[in-house]
Design a protein around this motif. Structure first.
Motif, PDB file in Angstrom:
ATOM      1  N   ARG A   1       1.925   9.401  -5.956  1.00  0.00           N
ATOM      2  CA  ARG A   1       1.597  10.910  -5.821  1.00  0.00           C
ATOM      3  C   ARG A   1       3.161  11.091  -6.535  1.00  0.00           C
ATOM      4  O   ARG A   1       2.506  12.337  -7.244  1.00  0.00           O
ATOM      5  CB  ARG A   1       1.966  10.844  -4.154  1.00  0.00           C
ATOM      6  N   GLY A   2       3.914  10.461  -7.100  1.00  0.00           N
ATOM      7  CA  GLY A   2       5.064  11.039  -7.906  1.00  0.00           C
ATOM      8  C   GLY A   2       4.260  11.067  -9.449  1.00  0.00           C
ATOM      9  O   GLY A   2       4.875  11.884  -9.808  1.00  0.00           O
TER      10      GLY A   2
ATOM     11  N   LEU B   1       2.332  15.785 -12.747  1.00  0.00           N
ATOM     12  CA  LEU B   1       1.485  15.789 -13.891  1.00  0.00           C
ATOM     13  C   LEU B   1       0.743  17.382 -13.992  1.00  0.00           C
ATOM     14  O   LEU B   1       0.911  17.994 -14.626  1.00  0.00           O
ATOM     15  CB  LEU B   1      -0.062  15.332 -13.548  1.00  0.00           C
ATOM     16  N   ASN B   2       1.260  17.362 -12.563  1.00  0.00           N
ATOM     17  CA  ASN B   2       0.587  19.166 -11.648  1.00  0.00           C
ATOM     18  C   ASN B   2       2.407  19.941 -11.989  1.00  0.00           C
ATOM     19  O   ASN B   2       2.786  21.278 -12.571  1.00  0.00           O
ATOM     20  CB  ASN B   2       0.554  19.077 -10.415  1.00  0.00           C
TER      21      ASN B   2
ATOM     22  N   GLY C   1       0.793  -1.104   0.461  1.00  0.00           N
ATOM     23  CA  GLY C   1       0.155  -0.264  -0.107  1.00  0.00           C
ATOM     24  C   GLY C   1       0.741   0.959   0.329  1.00  0.00           C
ATOM     25  O   GLY C   1       0.514   2.182  -1.042  1.00  0.00           O
ATOM     26  N   GLY C   2       2.094   2.030   0.683  1.00  0.00           N
ATOM     27  CA  GLY C   2       2.818   1.917   0.843  1.00  0.00           C
ATOM     28  C   GLY C   2       3.266   3.047  -0.741  1.00  0.00           C
ATOM     29  O   GLY C   2       3.650   3.693  -0.297  1.00  0.00           O
TER      30      GLY C   2
END
Length: 56
Positions: A49-50, A55-56, A41-42
């Motif tokens: 998140r990466g 993308l942002n 999961g982590g």
């Protein structure tokens, strides 16, 4: 039929044992799947998140 006869019949019944074996196997499979989700999961969260940050 007495209680003793019923208990002995239940003990000798192989179909009942098969049901218990399937239940134990199902429980073990569920435990492995849960452990895999907890352990991975982590890592999966970090990857997502990466990707999101790039993308942002």
């Amino acid at each position: 039929m007495s209680i003793k006869e019923a208990v002995l019949r239940f003990i000798r019944d192989e179909e009942g044992l098969t049901t218990v074996e399937y239940a134990v196997a199902g429980g073990l499979i569920a435990a492995v799947v849960i452990a895999a989700f907890v352990l991975l999961g982590g890592t999966v969260n970090d990857k997502i998140r990466g990707i999101n940050d790039n993308l942002n």
